[in-house]
Design a protein around this motif. Structure first.
Motif, PDB file in Angstrom:
ATOM      1  N   GLU A  51       0.826  -1.207   0.000  1.00  0.00           N
ATOM      2  CA  GLU A  51       0.000   0.000   0.000  1.00  0.00           C
ATOM      3  C   GLU A  51       0.863   1.261   0.000  1.00  0.00           C
ATOM      4  OE1 GLU A  51      -3.000   0.138   2.982  1.00  0.00           O
ATOM      5  OE2 GLU A  51      -3.915  -1.779   2.407  1.00  0.00           O
ATOM      6  N   ASP A  52       2.127   1.127   0.358  1.00  0.00           N
ATOM      7  CA  ASP A  52       3.013   2.293   0.452  1.00  0.00           C
ATOM      8  C   ASP A  52       3.235   2.981  -0.893  1.00  0.00           C
ATOM      9  OD1 ASP A  52       3.269   1.784   3.136  1.00  0.00           O
ATOM     10  OD2 ASP A  52       5.178   0.716   2.947  1.00  0.00           O
ATOM     11  N   ILE A  53       3.157   2.216  -1.994  1.00  0.00           N
ATOM     12  CA  ILE A  53       3.409   2.826  -3.306  1.00  0.00           C
ATOM     13  C   ILE A  53       2.133   3.380  -3.934  1.00  0.00           C
ATOM     14  CG2 ILE A  53       5.371   1.286  -3.714  1.00  0.00           C
ATOM     15  CD1 ILE A  53       3.591  -0.162  -5.804  1.00  0.00           C
ATOM     16  N   ILE A  54       0.986   3.124  -3.295  1.00  0.00           N
ATOM     17  CA  ILE A  54      -0.299   3.605  -3.815  1.00  0.00           C
ATOM     18  C   ILE A  54      -0.656   4.893  -3.081  1.00  0.00           C
ATOM     19  CG2 ILE A  54      -2.705   3.023  -4.249  1.00  0.00           C
ATOM     20  CD1 ILE A  54      -1.906   0.075  -3.924  1.00  0.00           C
ATOM     21  N   LYS A  55      -0.755   5.977  -3.818  1.00  0.00           N
ATOM     22  CA  LYS A  55      -0.943   7.278  -3.177  1.00  0.00           C
ATOM     23  C   LYS A  55      -2.137   8.029  -3.775  1.00  0.00           C
ATOM     24  CE  LYS A  55       3.917   7.627  -1.930  1.00  0.00           C
ATOM     25  NZ  LYS A  55       5.121   8.487  -1.856  1.00  0.00           N
ATOM     26  N   PRO A  56      -2.944   8.650  -2.913  1.00  0.00           N
ATOM     27  CA  PRO A  56      -4.120   9.395  -3.388  1.00  0.00           C
ATOM     28  C   PRO A  56      -3.731  10.753  -3.962  1.00  0.00           C
ATOM     29  CG  PRO A  56      -3.968   9.552  -1.004  1.00  0.00           C
ATOM     30  CD  PRO A  56      -2.850   8.633  -1.437  1.00  0.00           C
ATOM     31  N   LEU A  57      -3.185  10.718  -5.163  1.00  0.00           N
ATOM     32  CA  LEU A  57      -2.723  11.936  -5.833  1.00  0.00           C
ATOM     33  C   LEU A  57      -3.723  12.427  -6.875  1.00  0.00           C
ATOM     34  CD1 LEU A  57       0.996  10.845  -6.385  1.00  0.00           C
ATOM     35  CD2 LEU A  57       0.107  12.330  -4.574  1.00  0.00           C
ATOM     36  N   GLY A  58      -4.734  11.605  -7.159  1.00  0.00           N
ATOM     37  CA  GLY A  58      -5.719  11.969  -8.167  1.00  0.00           C
ATOM     38  C   GLY A  58      -5.477  11.262  -9.487  1.00  0.00           C
ATOM     39  N   VAL A  59      -6.371  11.508 -10.433  1.00  0.00           N
ATOM     40  CA  VAL A  59      -6.329  10.877 -11.750  1.00  0.00           C
ATOM     41  C   VAL A  59      -6.209  11.979 -12.805  1.00  0.00           C
ATOM     42  CG1 VAL A  59      -7.596   9.415 -13.372  1.00  0.00           C
ATOM     43  CG2 VAL A  59      -7.732   8.964 -10.904  1.00  0.00           C
ATOM     44  N   PRO A  60      -5.134  11.982 -13.597  1.00  0.00           N
ATOM     45  CA  PRO A  60      -4.861  13.099 -14.515  1.00  0.00           C
ATOM     46  C   PRO A  60      -6.019  13.506 -15.415  1.00  0.00           C
ATOM     47  CG  PRO A  60      -2.964  11.651 -14.423  1.00  0.00           C
ATOM     48  CD  PRO A  60      -4.060  10.973 -13.642  1.00  0.00           C
ATOM     49  N   ARG A  61      -6.711  12.533 -15.990  1.00  0.00           N
ATOM     50  CA  ARG A  61      -7.743  12.903 -16.961  1.00  0.00           C
ATOM     51  C   ARG A  61      -8.938  13.611 -16.330  1.00  0.00           C
ATOM     52  NH1 ARG A  61      -8.863   7.183 -17.098  1.00  0.00           N
ATOM     53  NH2 ARG A  61     -10.930   6.705 -16.254  1.00  0.00           N
TER      54      ARG A  61
END
Length: 382
Positions: A174-184
């Protein structure tokens, strides 16, 4: 035929690709200024890649490369896999938006960052390692022979809520999964006005890209029922030679009513807070094959319909709701998920509850605010 296909896949994954990549590593050094965009199921930049690519084009000193097959034929995809591996051996950053077997078959170079910009928002139907028992995708045995999703350094997602589901689907930390959003989704925050458009955008049926299909709806009946509206079909990319080849965001921003089934397109459309209808004529069958991360009937923010008559009645209700928030339209046996019911009227009467759309889906899209591309690039040091 299946044996020959399996034998070729085994040869490529276990022998050809690792050997070729090993040679490329001897011939080429990693250049951190080289950025590669690759997808085994697309012919050019995908919706999620385009905002990243456009932003990086404006940065000095970067060299951007693409790797996409010319078509979905086995020959074309196998040929492009070798080109991909050559570019992959040199790039400092790789952006993906789907599964990429050649990348999983080789040991990633330490100086290369792999970013999985998964093509779906939220977490709806199951995929990857979350779905190894159904008829879709790969089974447990094949997953052991051909490991998947084993090279990622960063997986941006649409909210913290769905991180556990992505970790399960990719079998990663889970450490590499980050809630940064989705570009499109950045584009969805620009002002838009709906037009008289009804969009049918379902997911596909079938086991894989070669068997994908969708033949469930009577478009002519819809056109006859709503002559003042433009009925547009937008099918999953796997369903070839059907529907219109349109930019998803552009058509969503113009859409007044969305008809879908189990597609993650609901998450993007929820940002517009407009009515959506779920034409789930094969729900039980689909649930057995793919299943969902959340109970379908409780999750979807709109009416569930099973046939064309119910669908037409639901569309009438949606159009009336768009015309006036207080409009009530009679419907026939439509599941009232995402609808409010007025029992004081003698017939079953419903109106769309727009608040339920944002209430149900906001927590799955909380990281999408119009600045996803900016955050992802900052996270990567660009």
């Amino acid at each position: 035929m299946k044996f020959l296909s399996f034998a070729l896949s085994f040869f490529e994954y276990k022998m050809l690709w690792p050997s070729y990549f090993a040679i490329c590593k001897i011939l080429y050094k990693v250049d951190e200024n080289k950025v590669l965009f690759a997808d085994a199921f697309a012919s050019d930049l995908t919706d999620n890649m385009t905002p990243i690519y456009t932003a990086l084009e404006k940065r000095d000193g970067l060299s951007l490369f693409k790797s996409f097959p010319k078509d979905m034929s086995r020959i074309s995809r196998s040929k492009e896999a070798l080109n991909f591996l050559k570019l992959y051996s040199q790039c400092g950053t790789l952006f993906l938006t789907d599964s990429m077997l050649p990348a999983y078959a080789v040991k990633k170079r330490k100086k290369t960052k792999v970013v999985q910009l998964w093509h779906a928002c939220g977490a709806f139907k199951k995929w990857g390692y979350s779905n190894l028992s159904g008829s879709f995708g790969v089974n447990e045995k094949k997953a052991k022979i051909f490991p998947m999703h084993n090279c990622y350094d960063l997986v941006p997602v649409s909210s913290a809520e769905i991180i556990p589901h992505y970790a399960e689907a990719f079998r990663c930390s889970e450490d590499i999964i980050k809630p940064l959003g989705v570009p499109r989704t950045d584009e969805m925050f620009l002002k838009s006005t709906p037009e008289k458009i009804i969009l049918y955008a379902p997911t596909f049926r079938g086991e894989n890209v070669t068997s994908a299909h969708n033949d469930s709806i009577d478009i002519e009946k819809l056109k006859n029922a709503f002559p003042d509206y433009e009925i547009i079909e937008k099918y999953h990319p796997f369903v070839k030679c059907k529907g219109e080849n349109l930019n998803t965001n552009e058509i969503l921003k113009k859409t007044e009513v969305l008809i879908t089934d189990y597609s993650s397109i609901i998450f993007e459309f929820s940002l517009l807070n407009r009515p959506m209808i779920f034409f789930a004529y094969d729900l039980e069958e689909y649930r057995k094959e793919r299943d969902f991360y959340y109970p379908y009937e409780e999750f979807v923010p709109g009416p569930i319909v099973k046939n064309m008559d119910e669908l037409i009645e639901a569309i009438k209700a949606a159009i009336a709701a768009n015309t006036s928030a207080a409009s009530l339209v009679t419907s026939s046996n439509i599941s009232s998920v995402g609808l409010s019911t007025n029992s004081s009227i003698s017939t079953t009467t419903t109106k769309f509850d727009f608040a339920s759309v944002s209430k149900k889906l906001d927590k799955y899209m909380s990281a999408c605010d119009g600045h996803s591309t900016e955050r992802i690039l900052k996270e990567l040091g660009f």
